[in-house]
Scaffold this motif. Structure first.
Motif, PDB file in Angstrom:
ATOM      1  N   ASP A 222      10.097   1.908  -4.331  1.00 37.06           N
ATOM      2  CA  ASP A 222       9.750   2.636  -5.555  1.00 37.06           C
ATOM      3  C   ASP A 222      10.377   4.035  -5.571  1.00 37.06           C
ATOM      4  O   ASP A 222      10.651   4.569  -6.647  1.00 37.06           O
ATOM      5  CB  ASP A 222       8.228   2.781  -5.673  1.00 37.06           C
ATOM      6  CG  ASP A 222       7.559   1.431  -5.893  1.00 37.06           C
ATOM      7  OD1 ASP A 222       8.226   0.528  -6.399  1.00 37.06           O
ATOM      8  OD2 ASP A 222       6.377   1.297  -5.540  1.00 37.06           O
ATOM      9  N   VAL A 223      10.572   4.578  -4.380  1.00 34.68           N
ATOM     10  CA  VAL A 223      11.126   5.940  -4.318  1.00 34.68           C
ATOM     11  C   VAL A 223      12.338   6.035  -3.395  1.00 34.68           C
ATOM     12  O   VAL A 223      12.651   7.084  -2.868  1.00 34.68           O
ATOM     13  CB  VAL A 223      10.050   6.959  -3.842  1.00 34.68           C
ATOM     14  CG1 VAL A 223       9.044   7.216  -4.935  1.00 34.68           C
ATOM     15  CG2 VAL A 223       9.370   6.504  -2.566  1.00 34.68           C
ATOM     16  N   GLY A 224      13.034   4.951  -3.206  1.00 30.33           N
ATOM     17  CA  GLY A 224      14.226   4.982  -2.363  1.00 30.33           C
ATOM     18  C   GLY A 224      13.878   4.911  -0.890  1.00 30.33           C
ATOM     19  O   GLY A 224      12.913   4.258  -0.539  1.00 30.33           O
ATOM     20  N   PRO A 225      14.645   5.552  -0.021  1.00 27.93           N
ATOM     21  CA  PRO A 225      15.588   6.637  -0.293  1.00 27.93           C
ATOM     22  C   PRO A 225      16.945   6.225  -0.882  1.00 27.93           C
ATOM     23  O   PRO A 225      17.654   7.091  -1.392  1.00 27.93           O
ATOM     24  CB  PRO A 225      15.797   7.268   1.090  1.00 27.93           C
ATOM     25  CG  PRO A 225      15.537   6.160   2.051  1.00 27.93           C
ATOM     26  CD  PRO A 225      14.469   5.309   1.429  1.00 27.93           C
ATOM     27  N   GLY A 226      17.314   4.938  -0.810  1.00 25.89           N
ATOM     28  CA  GLY A 226      18.658   4.565  -1.263  1.00 25.89           C
ATOM     29  C   GLY A 226      18.732   4.304  -2.753  1.00 25.89           C
ATOM     30  O   GLY A 226      19.645   4.746  -3.435  1.00 25.89           O
ATOM     31  N   GLY A 249       6.213  14.064  -1.671  1.00 27.41           N
ATOM     32  CA  GLY A 249       4.806  13.795  -1.987  1.00 27.41           C
ATOM     33  C   GLY A 249       4.556  12.398  -2.545  1.00 27.41           C
ATOM     34  O   GLY A 249       3.419  12.036  -2.817  1.00 27.41           O
ATOM     35  N   PHE A 250       5.622  11.632  -2.729  1.00 23.94           N
ATOM     36  CA  PHE A 250       5.448  10.257  -3.238  1.00 23.94           C
ATOM     37  C   PHE A 250       5.770   9.248  -2.152  1.00 23.94           C
ATOM     38  O   PHE A 250       6.508   9.546  -1.211  1.00 23.94           O
ATOM     39  CB  PHE A 250       6.379  10.011  -4.427  1.00 23.94           C
ATOM     40  CG  PHE A 250       6.035  10.838  -5.636  1.00 23.94           C
ATOM     41  CD1 PHE A 250       4.880  10.563  -6.367  1.00 23.94           C
ATOM     42  CD2 PHE A 250       6.857  11.882  -6.033  1.00 23.94           C
ATOM     43  CE1 PHE A 250       4.560  11.329  -7.490  1.00 23.94           C
ATOM     44  CE2 PHE A 250       6.538  12.647  -7.143  1.00 23.94           C
ATOM     45  CZ  PHE A 250       5.390  12.372  -7.881  1.00 23.94           C
ATOM     46  N   GLU A 251       5.229   8.034  -2.331  1.00 26.63           N
ATOM     47  CA  GLU A 251       5.646   6.944  -1.455  1.00 26.63           C
ATOM     48  C   GLU A 251       5.568   5.621  -2.205  1.00 26.63           C
ATOM     49  O   GLU A 251       5.006   5.561  -3.306  1.00 26.63           O
ATOM     50  CB  GLU A 251       4.844   6.932  -0.159  1.00 26.63           C
ATOM     51  CG  GLU A 251       3.373   6.698  -0.298  1.00 26.63           C
ATOM     52  CD  GLU A 251       2.760   6.474   1.093  1.00 26.63           C
ATOM     53  OE1 GLU A 251       1.910   5.584   1.190  1.00 26.63           O
ATOM     54  OE2 GLU A 251       3.155   7.170   2.063  1.00 26.63           O
ATOM     55  N   PRO A 252       6.191   4.560  -1.654  1.00 25.19           N
ATOM     56  CA  PRO A 252       6.212   3.288  -2.382  1.00 25.19           C
ATOM     57  C   PRO A 252       4.795   2.762  -2.631  1.00 25.19           C
ATOM     58  O   PRO A 252       3.869   3.058  -1.887  1.00 25.19           O
ATOM     59  CB  PRO A 252       6.962   2.349  -1.422  1.00 25.19           C
ATOM     60  CG  PRO A 252       7.734   3.249  -0.512  1.00 25.19           C
ATOM     61  CD  PRO A 252       6.939   4.500  -0.394  1.00 25.19           C
TER      62      PRO A 252
END
Ligand code: FUL
Length: 476
Positions: A222-226, A249-252
């Motif tokens: 949801d937020v990468g990193p790629g 501050g976000f994570e999958p």
């Protein structure tokens, strides 16, 4: 050395030096920029997703992990058929659900009892990842894996021990046994496991593991990193779509940014995490005989293409193999029709041969660069110029309804808004407008016939660049 020669040499040196001094510096990269792997990933444009596993045989979308291993029994698995179909359809890579939420591993993972090795398929000696990675190599496709952290079979799920076990699982796929992996797909789903507990995933550890074993792999979540999830499973990126988002501050999963942000990205944000649009050619992710009549039409697929690839996103189209272990003939025929439709529109750039004029930062960055096929040759304006226009004089009047623009993303995404104009009498009249461009923007406009076209960049975060422009006619 005679004096004539030394005079000629001196002259050549002077001329060379003055030519070099006249060549302006390239624009400085702006903001968050892609890694070379992210640029190569975006250039793939379309990849095939293959959901395959116990659900293919049970008809479930989410297996609960209690399915007997023997349920996995493809009668004539043929990964070469998948890869040949994918290549013929124009995909550049395949991503397989190596482990879905049911925990079943399509390879003999030493970390699990719930794998192909426990099934009677190929006498327990089968390995789908091996066959698929070899088939991809043979067809010139890249190979990627979906490995779900949510595991409804593993009794350690819900305890810190599971994170360690999941790292071992990743290692057994990414350690080189299946060659290079171009994308690691992390599903953020975090449901309950066997014991009713949920896992607290150690995302930094998972990402480090991928980086250690396959440093070139683009990591999806949801937020990468790629690369990032596009925020829906219907096949559309935002009309405005920045490849940048703020990830701090976000994570999958539950901790991801709002879907609207995933869909549109954030202008000028801190990290380059481009959108990937995952969508299935069927209603569900796994193959079901009952859904064969509902395989998407070419028109549906073209709409998805325009709203993903045409909106600065990569398209990951799911084409799930059936219980034989082959792509269903209905799906493969549809893919060929889809490819034929794309080719019929984009085979010939109606702008080719046009004379392009407009302000540039000078030699090496001229407006005509937008029409050559060299990806690294681009048009750029002077530093500090945030708007400007390019005019194309076509060789003959052309009728078109699609306009393709490409920004030179290795230097960052810059363009905020643009419009397209054609002459009407003495004036220029607007025929369409858009916001972001990014790697590729395909703008649809009502068909128009014109012998000149003007591309007006209205605003940009830094001096705009473009390395591609096309005019096309979609008669579909
Ligand atoms: C979701 C999963 O829950 C679906 O089953 C599917 O694999 C899709 C691509 O991702 O999160």
């Amino acid at each position: 050395m005679n004096s004539r020669f030394s005079f000629a040499s001196a002259l050549a040196v002077i001329m060379l030096a003055s030519a070099v001094s006249c060549t302006p510096e390239p624009p400085e990269p702006f903001g968050a920029c892609p890694s070379p792997e992210q640029v190569a990933w975006q250039q793939m444009e379309m990849n095939m997703f293959c959901h395959f596993g116990p659900n293919t045989f049970s008809g479930a979308e989410w297996g609960d992990g209690t399915e007997p291993e023997n349920i996995f029994n493809p009668t004539s698995l043929d990964c070469l058929q998948w890869a040949a179909t994918a290549r013929a359809a124009g995909f550049k890579g395949i991503i397989i659900t190596a482990k879905h939420h049911d925990g079943f591993c399509l390879w003999p993972s030493p970390e699990s009892d719930h794998t192909v090795a426990r099934s009677s398929w190929r006498g327990g000696k089968g390995d789908v990842l091996k066959e698929l990675s070899q088939a991809c190599a043979k067809e010139g496709l890249k190979f990627g894996v979906y490995i779900s952290p949510w595991d409804r079979n593993d009794s350690r799920y819900g305890t810190p021990e599971y994170n360690r076990a999941f790292v071992n699982t990743l290692e057994s796929v990414l350690n080189g046994a299946y060659g290079q992996v171009f994308e690691q797909w992390f599903d953020g789903a975090c449901g309950e496991g066997l014991t009713g507990k949920r896992q607290v995933y150690d995302w930094p550890l998972f990402n480090r593991t991928v980086r250690r074993l396959q440093p070139w792999a683009v990591i999806f979540s949801d937020v990468g990193p790629g690369c990032r999830w596009v925020g829906n499973e219907e096949g559309h990126a935002g009309e405005t779509n920045w490849s940048t988002i703020d990830v701090e501050g976000f994570e999958p999963g539950a901790g991801s940014p709002p879907v609207k942000v995933l869909n549109s990205g954030t202008c000028g944000a801190s990290h380059w995490v481009p959108a990937e649009t995952d969508v299935s050619i069927r209603p569900g992710w796994f193959w079901k005989a009952s859904e064969t009549p509902r395989v998407k039409s070419v028109r549906d697929l073209m709409k998805i293409y325009y709203e993903s690839v045409g909106r600065n996103s990569l398209l990951l189209l799911n084409v799930p193999p059936d219980t034989r272990g082959m792509i269903d003939p209905v799906d493969s025929l549809r893919l060929m029709e889809f490819k034929a439709a794309i080719d019929s529109v984009f085979r010939r750039n109606l702008a080719s041969g046009a004379k392009v004029s407009g302000p540039s930062r000078g030699r090496g960055y001229s407006a005509s660069n937008i029409l050559n096929d060299d990806y690294d040759s681009y048009w750029a304006m002077d530093d500090g110029e945030l708007s400007g226009s390019l005019t194309l004089e076509l060789t003959v009047p052309q009728t078109f309804n699609r306009i393709v623009l490409q920004e030179y993303i290795p230097l960052g995404q810059r363009i905020c808004s643009f419009r397209i104009e054609v002459p009407e009498g003495e004036e220029w009249t607007e025929i369409g407008r858009g916001t972001t461009v990014g790697y590729k923007r395909i703008l649809s406009v009502p068909a128009v016939t014109a012998s000149s076209v003007r591309i007006v960049i209205e605003s940009a975060l830094a001096c705009p660049t473009l390395n591609g422009l096309g005019l096309y006619m979609d008669n579909f």
